[in-house]
Design an enzyme around this catalytic site. Sequence first.
Site, short mmCIF file in Angstrom:
data_model
loop_
_atom_site.label_atom_id
_atom_site.label_comp_id
_atom_site.label_asym_id
_atom_site.label_seq_id
_atom_site.Cartn_x
_atom_site.Cartn_y
_atom_site.Cartn_z
N GLY A 68 -2.50 5.11 6.43
CA GLY A 68 -3.08 5.19 5.10
C GLY A 68 -2.02 5.51 4.07
CD GLU A 120 7.55 13.79 10.09
OE1 GLU A 120 6.89 13.34 11.05
OE2 GLU A 120 8.28 14.80 10.18
N GLY A 178 -10.85 -3.14 7.83
CA GLY A 178 -9.43 -3.12 7.47
C GLY A 178 -8.60 -2.23 8.37
CB THR A 237 -0.88 0.02 1.27
OG1 THR A 237 -1.46 -1.26 1.43
CG2 THR A 237 -1.97 1.06 1.16
CB VAL A 238 3.47 2.50 2.34
CG1 VAL A 238 4.33 3.75 2.42
CG2 VAL A 238 2.56 2.41 3.55
NE ARG A 275 10.58 -11.40 -0.55
CZ ARG A 275 11.89 -11.29 -0.33
NH1 ARG A 275 12.76 -11.60 -1.27
NH2 ARG A 275 12.33 -10.88 0.84
CD GLU A 301 -2.44 -5.81 10.43
OE1 GLU A 301 -2.41 -6.85 9.74
OE2 GLU A 301 -2.13 -4.69 9.99
CE LYS A 355 2.46 4.35 15.10
NZ LYS A 355 0.99 4.18 14.98
CB ILE A 375 0.76 14.11 12.27
CG1 ILE A 375 -0.73 13.75 12.17
CG2 ILE A 375 0.97 15.32 13.17
CD1 ILE A 375 -1.33 13.28 13.49
#
Lengths: 442, 442
Positions: A305, A127, A185, A14-15, A46, A188, A203, A134
């Site tokens: 996201g 970041e 979603g 996704t990222v 892969r 998990e 974090k 943010i």
Amino acid sequence: MSKPIKLAILGLGTVGTGVINLINDNLDELKRRSGRDIIITEVGTRRQRDDIDASIIQNDDLMAVAASDNVDIVIEVIGGTTFAKDIIMHAIKHGKHVVTANKALLAEHGNEIFALAEANNVHVAYEAAVAGGIPIIKVMREALAANKVDWLAGIINGTGNFIMSEMRDTGRPFADVLKEAQDLGYAEADPTFDVEGIDAAHKLALLASIAFGIPLQFDKVYCEGITAITLQDVNYAEELGYRIKHVGFAVRRTNDKGEEGIELRVHPTLIPQDALLANVNGVKNAVLVNSHPLGQTLYYGDGAGAGATASAVMADVMDLVRVLGTDNSSQHGHHVPHLSFLPKQLSDTPILRAEQMITGYYLRVHAYDNPGVLADITRILSDAGINIDAILQKPAHKAGQVPIIILTLPVVESQMNLAIEKIEKLDAITDKVVRIRLDELA
Amino acid sequence: MSKPIKLAILGLGTVGTGVINLINDNLDELKRRSGRDIIITEVGTRRQRDDIDASIIQNDDLMAVAASDNVDIVIEVIGGTTFAKDIIMHAIKHGKHVVTANKALLAEHGNEIFALAEANNVHVAYEAAVAGGIPIIKVMREALAANKVDWLAGIINGTGNFIMSEMRDTGRPFADVLKEAQDLGYAEADPTFDVEGIDAAHKLALLASIAFGIPLQFDKVYCEGITAITLQDVNYAEELGYRIKHVGFAVRRTNDKGEEGIELRVHPTLIPQDALLANVNGVKNAVLVNSHPLGQTLYYGDGAGAGATASAVMADVMDLVRVLGTDNSSQHGHHVPHLSFLPKQLSDTPILRAEQMITGYYLRVHAYDNPGVLADITRILSDAGINIDAILQKPAHKAGQVPIIILTLPVVESQMNLAIEKIEKLDAITDKVVRIRLDELA
């Protein structure tokens, strides 16, 4: 225009896909701001993808991509703490700057990774590792660089915040809302990392290091999740003017001998309903920082996201573009230290043990409705030097038993432990005392 | 350790003194982060002060201080747009980097000042000029550097926000609360700059430039203050789920031909009660930015005061420390462009005229309570293509007259002007129509 900056993306989930999309969408904005062309030369994946521009080399040997001569900056978005670590160390040794969103890896191995980066004169930017889009890392390291941070409090796990928000808004219990979060979603299949507070603790460890100038110490974060929070407590809290949120706290304490200690803790917390932090809902994140002389500032947005994470990853790339010379070698000038403070300036201020921490408390005590039970409880608290801020005694909800809700002013945890032990020994007490921490954020 | 960085402070009012106090309080934190000693070598002040450290040279010839060989960075905290401009231009010509909190000067003369700075290869930093201690300049220029900004909305005048907050909380009228703000020192004896929105317009001009990459165009900001806001409207808004705040908006619009235009406007605005921005109270500031792909992020804190402003000024100094070489000469590398985008990349996207702007509206119409008057009003709106979102008709409050409150969906202002003209011509209408803009912040 100088030579283009060449990026490699490791991992096309996704990222990774979000980063490619961002560059496609906003290349004009990126160039108008940086004055440099920014191109993705290689991706490590892969599985070959046929929706990727043909000019980008796809390679399933990720180690080769990380060391490629055709790459200036390696973007690691694989996740995990084993292979991701190997590949980042490999990239650093080959003189690549690294951008990563990997909070678990940095919280657990950041000291080692940053030291290797310093030794190789490259940057590891992260970041995206905390609070998604943010810009809290940049804010703490640069915008607040002239401040002394007293404490920070953050809603830094979107899944947990979604669950707490939904429980309150819809009156549904934890298990129900967790199921919904999984269907949407947000959570998990194995939700442990989110609901047990481990992700928030990763974090928090990063935030605390850059706030106070201490090495990363994830293993010393006190960590309590939201699995034990009941609707009953959510509702009593609201009745008393508070809201229960899962919050990470990093607090600098000075004892009466002038010795400093630091509290690192993530746990459910009652905070005042009218605080902005209490009104951060759903999967949103926010971090409140109290520093001197600035006072309180708050930073709010999407904590996860594809778009938010890609935004943070590419902000790091834009920063690197500015420290890279026109020949793409590092300029060897001053840079923002990885942990905000210079490596040699990190302090060994001790992290306080849980028993040494100081917070207010919400207590829910179930007692047989005998005359004198409230007097017994308040005497125990008073003897322990614990000040009561509010009491709420509800009508009996099962045969002869009443819930008594007590809010206390801040107290050292060891004192509270002793008091609760005594309360639970009273004959009239029928259950374990439920306790949730409380913070006025003042 | 490299050579110390030498600062001059021009002006020793609240902010100048705040900077001195910050350096005294936090010098250890500054050094631990920057690896450099930071010293104030000179201050420019017309009155000698005996509470300043004797090692600092006090000089009443401010021009001489701005050009002194004993200074690397000049901090301008005099204010005003005449002498302050001369002295900043003088400092730039002498190769000094400049840090300023002067929003009026930059909004009105920033294009010229930044051009001179580029030509002289120095930086003019201005974090403190917008939203005080909130690092919105750094956030917009660096943290959001990979995003395309769609719009931003900011509470960027603390005095105005204090007045709007107090009117709502205490039910007192504008004039009363303004008096209190003056007594508390939040508002000047002549409050024009704050209550007419001029201060907010200065800041909005700066924010819009760095958001969209356009030259500073303060003269094109549509500017409406809060002097006409009545308690009646505050209360009707609340009843309908909204709160009236003084908000600055910078909005990118694309018409059906794909042509871009930008709205720059500050005015009282109804925003949803549950929006975080609606819960920014008292003298606090906040800026909400909507950008792609990040989405909405919000930045909140003190918009004024010695500590907050000093924090922002010294964050700029810390940034400069990192771009200055060990010999304190500028490193000639890439730097963050003054207006976020490279000077040659600024676009001539037109600023839209007021009549072209698009917003929702709150209308308060006073009418004789005749049958058919509501039908007449709604027909006029409908004929003008204006969609009604909500209507509130209150009982008559004076002989036979009823206030009718209408909320509309967004509409081009020229259409609304025509419709209001027609409504005011209806026989049953007794007063001018009161209109306040409305934004869902969605």
